[in-house]
Motif scaffolding. Structure first.
Motif, PDB file in Angstrom:
ATOM      1  N   TYR A  91       0.924  -1.117   0.070  1.00 46.09           N
ATOM      2  CA  TYR A  91       0.016  -0.142  -0.128  1.00 46.09           C
ATOM      3  C   TYR A  91       0.711   1.064   0.095  1.00 46.09           C
ATOM      4  N   SER A  92       0.386   2.047  -0.781  1.00 50.01           N
ATOM      5  CA  SER A  92       1.215   3.636  -0.829  1.00 50.01           C
ATOM      6  C   SER A  92       0.084   4.494  -0.197  1.00 50.01           C
ATOM      7  N   ILE A  93      -1.144   4.169  -0.106  1.00 49.60           N
ATOM      8  CA  ILE A  93      -2.361   5.204   0.545  1.00 49.60           C
ATOM      9  C   ILE A  93      -3.299   4.014   0.970  1.00 49.60           C
ATOM     10  N   PRO A  94      -3.574   4.104   2.399  1.00 52.39           N
ATOM     11  CA  PRO A  94      -2.730   4.951   3.239  1.00 52.39           C
ATOM     12  C   PRO A  94      -1.341   4.377   3.545  1.00 52.39           C
ATOM     13  N   SER A  95      -0.493   5.338   3.665  1.00 54.72           N
ATOM     14  CA  SER A  95       0.928   4.967   3.836  1.00 54.72           C
ATOM     15  C   SER A  95       1.131   4.378   5.178  1.00 54.72           C
TER      16      SER A  95
END
Length: 847
Positions: free
Chosen positions: A431-435
């Motif tokens: 995952y990049s969002i949410p970090s």
């Protein structure tokens, strides 16, 4: 006298050979006469012919036509077999002349042939015909089987006549079969329905069609309204794959090597290779054959999915784009033995082993937004890797006994196959969002073991005046055992097995079947066949992890009817009816939720009921030496139709499963036109036009009314060019209009599969080249499939009710544009040489 004695001493061996050959030839003619005498009736006789070319070799597919000497009207005719022989029966007493014709050869006429009660048989041996003067300069026209042949209850597509199938898989061969459609996920449909039964040599198989190379396939049979002899499974009918098996005398075989490349947009992929060897040896009463095939392939594609949904007044947008690559390697060994015990008894043994390995990798970029479509609430990359390996072992024993009464026979067979193996799938969500969200790892390990057994006995006998009875019994047994383990966690070293998601089960199915068929002919023009099949199906599905057993018992009768009226040699009409069934399979019944993609789930439905279908078909056929037209009007009424169905579980997750719809109807028309335009140019054009109407009120409120009925059509053309110097070109092109996915039953595939929706149109064009060398023993083939890279899949799935709605667009494109080059070398297998007059004399018999 002294000179004669000297000659006798020096040439006694030669004289002995000539004497033995003469005696054998006489014996062969006597045996042919015996076979002809069995066909004589009280008011008709038989004409026996053997045709050879200028070199004394037997001519297969030579046409022998009988004309009345009185008014030159055509009476009847026949085509020679592989030994150049034909028996023309049912010829009324009278005087006639014959015309012997063969493509590329001058016609030969034989006059003053008379049949009477005292002389009911007229025998013509070794009628030699010569190349015609009308042959096109530099063009050698070869007499071959037609690419598509139409019989009473089936259409036969001869694969070895399709150049664009060289180096392909059996699944790719089906893409060029009339009335058949294959989507990019490999789902096969017949006349718009994916409820079709796939057989290999008239038996179910655990092999998938992409595991069978085209080099092993002799022909494809389409049986849209099967008789009671066949199992009733499959709403739209049966596709039977017939594998190659040679029975020529002596040693013969073929070796093929090939390699190819493909491209997807601007990227090229290499490493598509195959190797096959087919050998056969027959001596007297024993025939032994063996086939080996090795394939190393890769498949590449990319997909997009865009879904907009509303759930409880909240909106969500989910977008996914992925690229994947699959690498395949397979070995297939097939061997068998035919033992002709005597003229009445034959015993056959077959053994097959195959190994299939696959490594599949995919990378998906996913983005989800909630209420505000410009801001993402989830963004992640899903990397998945799947390793798959299975093994298949099958064996078959077959026995046939011919009774003294002509046409009376008993056959018995036992078939066993086992497929076992496993696969490991691991998916990593980063995952990049949410970090601050942890990565998610989903790993599954599956082991399966499948057993399939059939035992069958059939009896055929003539009865009364021209009647025929067929009857038999068949037992079918299936057993599947699966062990499934799922591990989840955020890192490789802290994965925990999820016991609640265990998908462990046993599945058993037993089917007992009896059938009876009676057929006869009225006044030689009207033929009819009536049949009835009774089946008792019993299956048990046991889920180990929750200790739950479900059992279903399905007793049913399946009537069939086939009628044919032949106006003359050129015109005939036919009518057929059959009742069919589609029983839910393991995957459609299994309630386990497949969460390999957590936003596109899929599962089976243990409450599914069998789907029943009444199928009616009316057809007309026109046939001449240069052209043929076959047209069919068909109607199907389906009850409790099994279909995929997609619904929303929440604002971001969809679930695709199976449901029974109330009923559905489909009707349409098919047309097949074949024409020899010139001796060097053949064309075959076919198409179908049909409508589907679906009716359901069983709680599936998310199906839009526009997805309950639709018109669809398709057209396909095949053009063959026979050029000078043994050079052939074949061009195929096809178009399919938009069609409903509502009512489809294929596998889920990527992205959870397609439920109710519509698939956009598709068109494809292929071309193939073939050149023969070294007296036609060496063949070079070049195939270019999907020339314009137009084979794509675009599906719009949508639905709505008072609480929610969704609208999904999916796109998929494979590296379907491929260049494949293969080289084949035949050993004693191009065409039978001279008739071998050995002690057995079987080569001279008419078959």
């Amino acid at each position: 006298m002294i000179i004669f004695n000297i000659f006798l001493k020096k040439h006694h061996t030669l004289l002995l050979v000539i004497l033995l050959a003469s005696l054998m030839s006489v014996t062969a003619q006597e045996k042919l006469s015996i076979q002809a005498r069995t066909l004589v009736t009280s008011n008709t006789g038989v004409i026996a012919c053997s045709i050879i070319d200028e070199d004394g070799q037997a001519l297969e597919y030579a046409t022998v036509t009988v004309f009345s000497l009185k008014d030159s009207s055509m009476v009847t005719g026949a085509i020679t077999n592989a030994r150049g022989i034909c028996l023309i029966d049912k010829v009324p007493w009278g005087s006639y002349y014959l015309r012997i014709s063969y493509i590329g050869y001058a016609n030969k006429y034989v006059n003053n042939i008379t049949l009477t009660v005292k002389n009911p048989i007229y025998q013509l041996t070794k009628q030699k015909i010569m190349p015609g003067q009308q042959m096109i300069e530099g063009v050698t026209v070869r007499a071959e089987k037609e690419m598509i042949q139409t019989n009473l209850d089936k259409k036969v597509f001869n694969v070895d006549k399709n150049i664009t199938s060289e180096g392909a898989t059996c699944l790719e061969v089906l893409e060029n079969i009339p009335s058949v459609d294959v989507d990019v996920e490999g789902n096969v449909s017949l006349r718009g329905s994916q409820s079709v039964t796939i057989l290999v040599d008239n038996r179910p198989t655990h092999l998938t069609l992409d595991q069978i190379p085209s080099g092993m396939v002799e022909s494809i049979e389409l049986i849209t309204n099967p008789s009671a002899r066949y199992e009733p499974d499959g709403v739209s009918g049966i596709i039977n794959v017939v594998l190659k098996k040679t029975k020529e005398k002596g040693f013969n075989g073929m070796i093929t090597v090939g390699s190819g490349a493909s491209n997807l947009d601007s990227t090229f992929f290499f490493g598509k290779n195959n190797l096959s060897a087919n050998v056969n040896y027959r001596y007297n009463k024993v025939n032994v054959f063996a086939n080996y095939n090795f394939r190393m392939m890769n498949r590449n594609n990319y997909n997009t999915l865009d879904r907009a949904s509303v759930f409880n007044n909240d909106t969500n947008r989910f977008y996914q784009m992925s690229r994947s690559r699959g690498e395949f390697m397979s070995h297939n060994i097939r061997t068998g033995l035919d033992y002709y015990l005597n003229k009445k008894n034959t015993l056959s043994l077959n053994l097959n082993f195959s190994k299939f390995e696959r490594l599949h990798r995919s990378n998906s970029d996913s983005r989800s937004s909630f209420n505000n479509i410009d801001t993402a609430d989830k963004e992640y990359i899903l990397d998945s890797r799947r390793e798959f390996a299975n093994y298949n072992l099958s064996s078959n024993i077959f026995y046939k006994h011919d009774f003294n009464k002509k046409g009376q026979e008993l056959t018995a067979s036992v078939y066993y196959t086992r497929m076992w193996g496993g696969n490991e799938l691991e998916g990593l969500e980063t995952y990049s969002i949410p970090s601050d969200r942890e990565d998610f790892i989903n790993k599954t390990v599956t082991l399966s073991d499948n057993h399939f057994v059939t035992a069958q006995v059939d009896f055929v006998t003539p009865v009364g005046n021209g009647g025929r009875i067929e009857t038999g019994y068949k037992l079918t047994s299936r057993f599947t055992d699966q062990e499934y383990h799922q591990y989840i966690g955020s890192k490789e070293d802290n994965l925990i097995e999820s016991a609640s998601d265990a998908n462990n089960y046993n599945y058993n199915e037993y089917i007992n079947a009896l059938y009876f068929i009676y057929s006869n002919t009225i006044r030689e023009k009207f033929k009819y066949q009536v049949g009835l099949r009774g089946e008792l199906a019993n299956n048990t599905f046991y889920l180990k992890n929750i200790d739950t057993t479900s059992r279903s018992i399905y007793p049913h009768l399946f009537p069939t009817l086939h009628l044919v009226y032949e106006f003359n040699e050129k015109h005939s009409i036919f009518l057929s009816y059959s009742m069919r069934v589609q029983r839910p399979n393991i995957f459609q019944l299994n309630p386990y939720v497949n969460n390999s993609d957590r936003f596109n789930l899929s599962k089976g439905n243990p409450s599914l009921k069998p789907e029943l279908t009444n199928s009616v078909e009316l057809g007309y056929q026109y046939y001449t030496e240069k052209s043929s037209v076959t047209t069919n009007v068909f109607y199907r009424h389906r009850y409790q139709m099994i279909s995929r169905y997609t619904e929303l579980l929440n604002d971001s997750v969809s679930l695709t499963s199976y449901q029974n719809f109330n009923q559905a109807q489909s009707y349409g028309i098919e047309l097949n036109y074949a024409q020899t335009i010139f001796k060097w140019w053949r064309a075959n054009i076919n198409g179908s036009f049909y409508q589907t109407l679906i009716d359901s009120t069983q709680g599936m409120d998310m199906i839009d009314p526009n997805l309950m009925k639709d018109w669809s059509w398709n057209v396909r053309g095949m053009f063959s060019f026979i050029l000078p110097k043994d050079f052939d070109i074949q061009l195929t092109a096809s178009y399919r209009s938009p069609m409903l996915t509502t009512g489809s039953m294929g596998g889920f595939g990527w992205g959870g599969g397609s439920g109710q929706g519509r698939m956009e149109e598709q068109w494809v064009m292929d071309i193939g080249f073939k050149k023969m060398f070294l007296k036609k023993t060496l063949t070079l083939s070049v195939r270019v499939s999907d020339i314009f890279a137009s084979r794509t899949s675009r599906i719009n799935t949508f639905g709505h009710n008072e609480m929610s709605s969704f609208d999904t667009y999916s796109f998929r494109k494979n590296d379907s544009r491929q260049l494949f080059i293969s080289l084949s070398y035949r050993i004693n297998n191009y065409r039978p040489k001279r008739v071998n007059y050995n002690n057995e004399m079987e080569d001279y018999y008419y078959e």
